[in-house]
Enzyme design. Structure first.
Site, PDB file in Angstrom:
ATOM      1  N   GLU A  73       1.229  -1.318  -0.438  1.00 30.76           N
ATOM      2  CA  GLU A  73      -0.242   0.045   0.152  1.00 30.76           C
ATOM      3  C   GLU A  73       0.637   0.954   0.214  1.00 30.76           C
ATOM      4  OE1 GLU A  73      -3.624   0.221  -0.540  1.00 30.76           O
ATOM      5  OE2 GLU A  73      -3.470  -1.614  -0.308  1.00 30.76           O
ATOM      6  N   SER A  94     -43.438   9.591 -12.978  1.00 31.96           N
ATOM      7  CA  SER A  94     -44.345   9.792 -12.841  1.00 31.96           C
ATOM      8  C   SER A  94     -44.977   8.984 -11.420  1.00 31.96           C
ATOM      9  CB  SER A  94     -45.057   8.551 -13.110  1.00 31.96           C
ATOM     10  OG  SER A  94     -45.212   8.968 -15.087  1.00 31.96           O
TER      11      SER A  94
END
Length: 554
Positions: free
Chosen positions: A137, A404
């Protein structure tokens, strides 16, 4: 006519004014000449430093770069300032709750948060685990200032060559900043905030504390956060006891826990662990001879029970709701939630079924669902197709046009402004400016009642109603009923063009079912501490419901 200069007083006064004017003119002239001389002298002096040829080009490029850099820095700071608000109000403890969730019937369904009793001090974690994480990392973690400039440049180069994102350039501090304060969105603004927050972490915390927080709070797949929880989940033992092969597998999860989670794809997890071992050798942390055993004997994981029906999206949302209570004292909590596992199973199956049948038709890859009681109690929540693949909760965080399904808010507003279900409105062609809405059928029905218009979901009628009563009133009604997102007042608003959240729409529709009272969706009814004391009881602590619609409108 008398000569004005015959008066001696006037004559002296006029002479004095002329003297003053002369003095001012002379002073300005001399001052201007002095400044001009100095400017000329400065120009002569600066000519000694005039550059020509290549040095001049370098100088001008550098000057422009400095100017643009300063402007960019000012812009970056302006974008980053809002992010620092997240560092206030006790951020250190906001995520360290240990929460056990029960369903509505009192059965345990899962846990969230940092488990204090399972937190392992950094010095007790195996050295090979720390090395595996850093080698994969952030190899320069202990030497950079929060941003790994060489690593970022290298990653940018690789990504440009591949014309895709193949390497991440974020340092471990930047990843922690994202986990603590930011979302997973891929935007320039988020990256700027991430960089500044990484610098803030480095200023306010030691390297060891940053590393410890990262190991405790990173998502590790399977609904687990932190290396200790992941070790217990995958290997059935504390992280203190993992061997090199297991440490490599854990370190490989940080990049993409959904892709490399061993209970989902063990071959991929082992291949990733092999890459981690290579990284450790390349970083000089171990020799090839020291990792050969881990390569030959990769980690095995314990068999997991089926967690497909676990309401992970719901628990993530409920955990955030618990943290918002900001309870004092004991942080090991038991929460009686509202979720019903029977409803949850049906909801999961419904989402999967509709995606299998209609995904290609609607060009959709995901779906979301929220099931609520009329009072707002959430019985089921589906935030996506697969929690292991993506933890983004589309039920609570995504914005979509309701279409709708927004029309009932228009009709409700009309009912409060003199209309009735029997009111007649003409369904005929209509244009507002250059916008001409059409019905789904393509035709028109003429004069129709509002009841018929709602039943048939006619488009023209709600637009005419909005023109008559005002779109601002429709927005006000929708807000009262529970929509929390910004509803832009546009011509197409009555047809559902403004974006909303699924969970908000579910709560707003509950208003129609409960007699007109606002039904903000909620996740739990009780919160108890480790001694069983009730810290929160919704029946006593929740405010009374507010009326959103009157009886006649409902």
């Amino acid at each position: 006519m008398r000569d004005p200069f015959q008066s001696s007083n006037r004559k002296r006064r006029t002479i004095r004014l002329i003297d003053i004017d002369s003095w001012v003119d002379t002073g300005l002239f001399r001052t201007g000449r002095f400044i001009g001389a100095k400017i000329e002298a400065f120009s002569v002096f600066m000519r000694r430093f005039r550059l020509t040829g290549f040095p001049r080009a370098v100088s001008e490029v550098g000057s422009d770069a400095l100017t643009l850099g300063l402007g960019g820095a000012v812009l970056a700071v302006a974008l980053a300032l809002p992010a620092f608000d997240a560092t206030r109000n006790g951020w250190e403890s906001q995520g360290d709750y240990s929460v056990t969730f029960l369903d509505r019937n009192g059965n345990e369904i899962g846990k969230r948060g940092i488990k204090r009793k399972e937190t392992v001090p950094l010095e007790e974690m195996p050295d090979h685990l720390i090395k595996a994480v850093l080698a994969t990392e952030d190899r320069r973690f202990f030497t950079h200032f929060g941003i790994d400039v060489p690593g970022t440049v290298r990653a940018m180069g690789e990504n440009l060559r591949a014309d895709a994102v193949v390497q991440g350039g974020s340092s471990l501090s930047q990843q922690l900043a994202k986990n603590l304060f930011l979302s997973n969105e891929r935007t320039l603004e988020r990256k700027i905030k991430e960089a500044f927050l990484a610098l803030w972490l480095e200023t306010n915390m030691s390297k060891e504390d940053i590393l410890k927080l990262y190991l405790d709070r990173a998502y590790m797949g399977g609904g687990n956060f932190g290396v200790e929880a992941a070790s217990e989940y995958y290997f059935g033992k504390s992280v203190k006891d993992v061997n090199l092969a297991e440490a490599a597998l854990l370190a490989g999860l940080f990049k993409a826990p959904a892709r490399y989670a061993p209970h989902v794809n063990l071959p991929a997890a082992r291949a990733r662990a092999n890459e981690v071992l290579t990284n450790m050798v390349q970083a000089g942390f171990l020799t090839e001879g020291q990792v050969i055993g881990a390569r030959r004997h990769p980690a095995n994981v314990i068999e997991q029970t089926d967690t497909a029906g676990s309401p992970n999206y719901f628990m993530d949302w409920a955990f955030d709701q618990v943290k918002q209570l900001r309870l004092k004292g004991d942080r090991s909590l038991t929460v009686r939630s509202t979720v019903d596992l029977g409803f949850q199973k049906v909801a999961d199956e419904a989402v999967e079924t509709i995606l299998r049948e209609k995904a290609d038709v609607y060009r959709a890859r995901q779906a979301a669902m929220v099931v609520v009681e009329p009072d707002g109690a959430v019985r089921a929540m589906v935030g996506g197709r697969d929690y292991g693949e993506s933890q983004f909760n589309r039920a609570t965080d995504a914005l979509r046009q309701p279409g709708s399904s927004f029309k009932p808010f228009v009709y409700a507003t009309a009912m409060m402004n003199g209309y009735t279900p029997q009111s007649i409105v003409r369904d005929a062609p209509l244009c507002i400016g250059g916008w001409c809405p059409r019905n789904y059928s393509g035709g028109y029905s003429g004069a129709v009642s509002l009841t018929t218009a709602l039943v048939k979901s006619i488009n023209i009628i709600p637009v005419r109603l909005a023109q008559a009563i005002g779109r601002d009133k429709i927005v006000e009604t929708a807000k009262k009923m529970g929509l929390t997102t910004e509803l832009l007042i546009t011509r197409s608003l009555p047809l559902g063009a403004a974006e909303v959240k699924v969970v908000d729409m579910a709560g707003a529709y509950a208003v129609f079912a409960n007699g007109g009272y606002k039904a903000t969706p909620y996740a739990f009814t009780q919160v108890m501490n480790s001694r069983g004391d009730v810290l929160y009881d919704r029946r006593k602590d929740a405010p009374p419901p507010e009326r959103a619609l009157d009886d006649t409108t409902v």
